[in-house]
Write a protein that holds these residues in place. Sequence first.
Motif: not given
Length: 346
Positions: A47-51, A56-58, A307-309, A312-314
């Motif tokens: 999930x973290x990788x997907x976020x 970054x892509x968007x 990466x920071x975002x 913080x979502x972890x």
Amino acid sequence: MVGDSDVETAGDSDIATANTMRERAGESRLKIWLLLSASRLQVTAVLALGVFVSFVAFVTLTPSPLYPQLQTGDTIETMFSTMIGAIITGTTLVVTIGQLVLSQENGPLGDQRDRMENAMDFRDYTEELIGSPSPADPSEFLRQLVFVAELRAKTLREGVADTDDDRLRAEVDEFTDSLVGNAELVIDQLEGATFGGFDVLSAALNFNYGWKIFQVERIANEFEDSLSDESLSDLDDLKTSLSLFGPAREHVKTLYFEWELVTLSQMILYAAIPALVVAGVMLTVVDAGTFPGRTLGVANVTWAIGAAFTVTLVPFLLFAAYVIRIVTVAKRTLAIEPLILRDSQR
């Protein structure tokens, strides 16, 4: 009491039906892995990788670039100040919920004595059923119950082997072959499984005892005139062993849920501290000029904020990963009695 139309429908359907959880769900192996089988830390990482990739892509592909917004606005301040509040509030809420659930295990001495007496009564009944002291290990406890059901199914099959009713013999053979095969699979999965992970409960969910109880009741009702007293007794013994597996599995499931909620509270607390540190650093020292240049065609500041975002979502991603499995198991085990709630088994 089963009606004639219901009996006819059941008799014409697949007696063996689907046994394992994946077969009953009728869903892809990947989905079952994500919802149930995978380590919750692995799911959190996915999930973290997907976020991170999505962010970054968007940000990179949207018409309005990030860099000008950082120079003219307070994007970072707004973003990470909000995340600090969300982390503190969410962590407090999750830990509180976990404590409320665990508080049900606390109580006065009289309540604890009643719990102990009920548990020991169940163990005494299990000891009588399996013919030996009830195992202390949850996996072995469930394993012995499934083993008894397997033995009694074989006894039933042998008891009707000489009957003149070909249809009865064929249905009992199909039913017991399915039960024995399912029992052997679950016994193998339970052997060596350790409570604390999902292995014990996963194996228990693969034993479709509810449908088996229904088939025992149906066979006893439909072939009452063809069954001998001994075979009827064998059916009743098999039904007893299957019925005992239900509350045993539910007890193990309840203990697992409590174990997972404690683990979830710990993991969120562990993840919340670095998440707060990262959010504080981003809020304090990062601006448009902190990460100049580009890497792989993407602005370095975009990589850093993404990466920071994600970090913080972890805590929330951990919460999502654990709750997904808990609610999925709860939904698949709503009925302890032989009620079929899934369309895949109807």
